[in-house]
Design an enzyme around this catalytic site. Structure first.
Site, PDB file in Angstrom:
ATOM      1  N   ASP A 203       1.935   9.569   3.241  1.00  0.00           N
ATOM      2  CA  ASP A 203       2.906  10.608   2.680  1.00  0.00           C
ATOM      3  C   ASP A 203       3.098  10.449   1.050  1.00  0.00           C
ATOM      4  O   ASP A 203       3.321   9.277   0.551  1.00  0.00           O
ATOM      5  CB  ASP A 203       4.226  10.181   3.499  1.00  0.00           C
ATOM      6  CG  ASP A 203       5.321  11.265   2.889  1.00  0.00           C
ATOM      7  OD1 ASP A 203       5.103  12.419   3.529  1.00  0.00           O
ATOM      8  OD2 ASP A 203       6.362  10.844   2.422  1.00  0.00           O
ATOM      9  N   GLU A 250     -11.477  -4.380   6.462  1.00  0.00           N
ATOM     10  CA  GLU A 250     -11.689  -5.539   7.267  1.00  0.00           C
ATOM     11  C   GLU A 250     -11.720  -5.452   8.930  1.00  0.00           C
ATOM     12  O   GLU A 250     -12.118  -6.449   9.751  1.00  0.00           O
ATOM     13  CB  GLU A 250     -10.324  -6.498   7.177  1.00  0.00           C
ATOM     14  CG  GLU A 250     -10.250  -6.918   5.804  1.00  0.00           C
ATOM     15  CD  GLU A 250      -8.601  -7.438   5.625  1.00  0.00           C
ATOM     16  OE1 GLU A 250      -8.004  -7.852   6.459  1.00  0.00           O
ATOM     17  OE2 GLU A 250      -8.313  -7.910   4.454  1.00  0.00           O
TER      18      GLU A 250
END
Ligand code: GLC
Ligand code: CA
Length: 544
Positions: A203, A250
């Site tokens: 956002d 990751e």
């Protein structure tokens, strides 16, 4: 193409949870309701779902005022429901994107309560400043809230400082120069990634960092996101997102991001999707463009030339929870040129005949976005051809924009009305039987637009979307890049390999090339002509 990462050609369905389906009968959409409708989502042929903020929130801005990033709003369910949803969506082959709100949080978040209680460390996570003027009773600078009025609110102590909120006063902005803020959000990302969430919509991604010294904005930038403004699109946001990308990478499979970044042009937008930053960013120019072939062609071309260079074609959007639905936008008179003005909201009741035209155009525009290289977002209800709900009684309007504009701007409630599923009066199956009202009221007259009224009905908007999404997956994903075809002014036409997409925004029919028509936005026409306000997909065989 099949070894391309999934998100490069994804179709993502935006689920405005509060208005999707109500499982427990309180008139508010929830996780139980959503879980029960997964078969519907699967029947559309989408790749992923994006859910608007589902965290606990006092709902001063429909959940974009987050009180706790690691829990679920009790009206929607709990973490166990969320875990079950993730598992069930994955079982149906649908990935899940959440919505993260890093620019601000709710004034009911513990951090802000601690800050107001005088905790210095907590205060340093926000943007507090002394006021101007002899008694400090003028705001620290001239910035305006995106919802109207000053972007500053003074705290109640007699010599109180002011805090910054680029949106409502209930949404204090965070200070992204503070390492605690950076660490907290990376931890929130991990919290959800560890639960199996596939990515986030970010956002106000262009807003996190403010220019040093918080200088006044130039007057032209005060109410436009197209002019440089010291609160928007600052260089520092990119370091933050490089850090987020490292976190996402990751994971196996890597998690992804889509940025909501309102920036002046594609050059600025491209900076968000550099290889070590975010994967995708909404390209909003089709959403702000009138239904005019020359404008749409310019929009598509500019986005391709600038964003395409990153080998990462655009993310197309026609509607979302912040703008007037495109059926209604297209029903209004279409400016010849111009971007932007079409988003202005006024209090208006569009008449039925114009809405029919708007729907015809909306169906045509959908075929264009789905044939383009890149990703496509569908806002819930687009697939039903829903118009904006314009006649909501003032006392039922909830968007802070309505109040902060003194009622001049009706706000965004009209595109957030609960979905109609079946039946001939509210709640149209949104809530269980026996419930008659919903958190935002639904209009009379939606019986023909319900899912069950359109399901399996040849030519309905729902079936058009289903067919288009299937054909897109089978034929357009992985097809060669776009080549423009010479066409009259009112016509937009492009080829991808043997596939052509034609759109006629004019009044006069135009001739289609010879070939097999795969799909028409107006299925009632079947000669070699393309009528006004319609689109078609044609397989022309081997190009000569
Ligand atoms: C974004 C959201 C909008 C919200 C605002 C503040 O623009 O899409 O709904 O009001 O940010 O969080
Ligand atoms: Ca409910």
């Amino acid at each position: 193409m099949s070894n391309q990462p999934w998100w490069r050609s994804a179709v993502v369905y935006q689920c405005y949870l509060r208005s999707f389906a109500d499982g427990n009968g309180d008139g508010i959409g929830d996780l139980a309701g959503l879980r029960a409708r997964i078969p519907y989502l699967a029947s559309l042929g989408i790749d992923a779902l994006w859910i608007n903020p589902w965290y606990p929130s006092p709902q001063h801005d429909a959940g974009y005022d987050v009180a706790d990033f690691r829990a679920i709003e009790p009206a929607y369910g709990d973490l166990a429901d969320a875990d079950a949803l993730i598992e069930e969506l994955h079982g149906a082959g649908i990935r899940l994107l959440l919505d993260i709100v890093p620019n601000h949080l709710s004034w009911e978040h513990t951090w802000f309560k601690q800050a107001l209680a005088g905790d210095e460390a907590a205060r340093a996570r926000f943007i507090f400043r002394p006021g101007r003027g002899e008694h400090g009773d003028l705001p620290p600078n001239n910035w305006q809230s995106a919802f109207g009025g000053s972007a500053w609110t003074r705290t109640s102590e007699p010599d109180g400082e002011w805090y910054l909120h680029m949106f409502a006063p209930q949404q204090p902005d965070l200070c992204w120069e503070n390492p605690e803020v950076i660490a907290e959000f990376e931890s929130v990302l991990r919290f959800w990634f560890d639960r199996g969430v596939d990515g986030f919509r970010i956002d106000v991604a262009h807003g996190l960092v403010k220019a040093p010294g918080l200088p006044d904005a130039p007057p032209g930038a005060l109410d436009s996101t197209l002019e440089p403004h010291p609160a928007w699109d600052q260089e520092g946001v990119h370091d933050i997102f490089r850090g987020w990308r490292r976190v996402a990478d990751e994971y196996d499979p890597p998690r992804i991001f889509v940025a909501e970044a309102w920036v002046p042009d594609n050059e600025r937008l491209a900076r968000f999707v550099r290889p070590d930053e975010l994967h995708t960013a909404f390209q909003f120019d089709l959403l702000t463009a009138p239904f005019r072939a020359p404008v749409m062609r310019t929009v598509i071309d500019d986005a391709r030339q600038v964003l395409g260079q990153a080998d990462n074609p655009s993310t197309w959007v026609l509607s979302n929870h912040d703008v007037v639905r495109h059926v209604t936008r297209y029903a209004r008179s279409q400016p010849e040129q111009s971007l932007g003005g079409v988003l202005d909201r006024e209090r208006w009741l569009t008449d039925e005949a114009d809405l029919e035209l708007g729907l015809r155009r909306a169906r045509a525009a959908a075929l264009v976005t789905m044939a383009l290289p890149g990703k496509v977002y569908i806002y819930q209800g687009d697939e039903l051809g829903l118009p904006e709900v314009e006649d909501i009684a003032d006392h039922r309007r909830l968007d802070p924009i309505f109040e902060r504009s003194g009622g001049a701007d009706p706000g965004r409630d009209g595109c957030r009305v609960p979905l109609p599923w079946h039946g001939d009066q509210p709640t149209y199956g949104f809530s269980p039987d026996g419930v008659h009202d919903t958190w935002l009221p639904q209009p009379q007259g939606w019986a023909p637009l319900t899912v069950s009224a359109q399901d399996g009905v040849e030519g309905s908007t729902l079936e058009l979307y289903r067919r288009a999404l299937r054909l897109r997956r089978e034929r357009f994903v992985g097809a060669p890049d776009l080549v423009w075809i010479d066409a009259p002014d009112d016509v937009l036409a492009f080829r991808r390999g043997s596939l052509e997409c034609w759109l006629n925004t004019g009044a006069e029919p135009v001739e289609l090339p010879p070939g097999t028509v795969l799909l028409r936005s107006d299925p009632t026409t079947d000669d070699g002509l393309l009528p006004g306000n319609t689109a078609a997909w044609i397989d022309v065989g081997e190009p000569a």
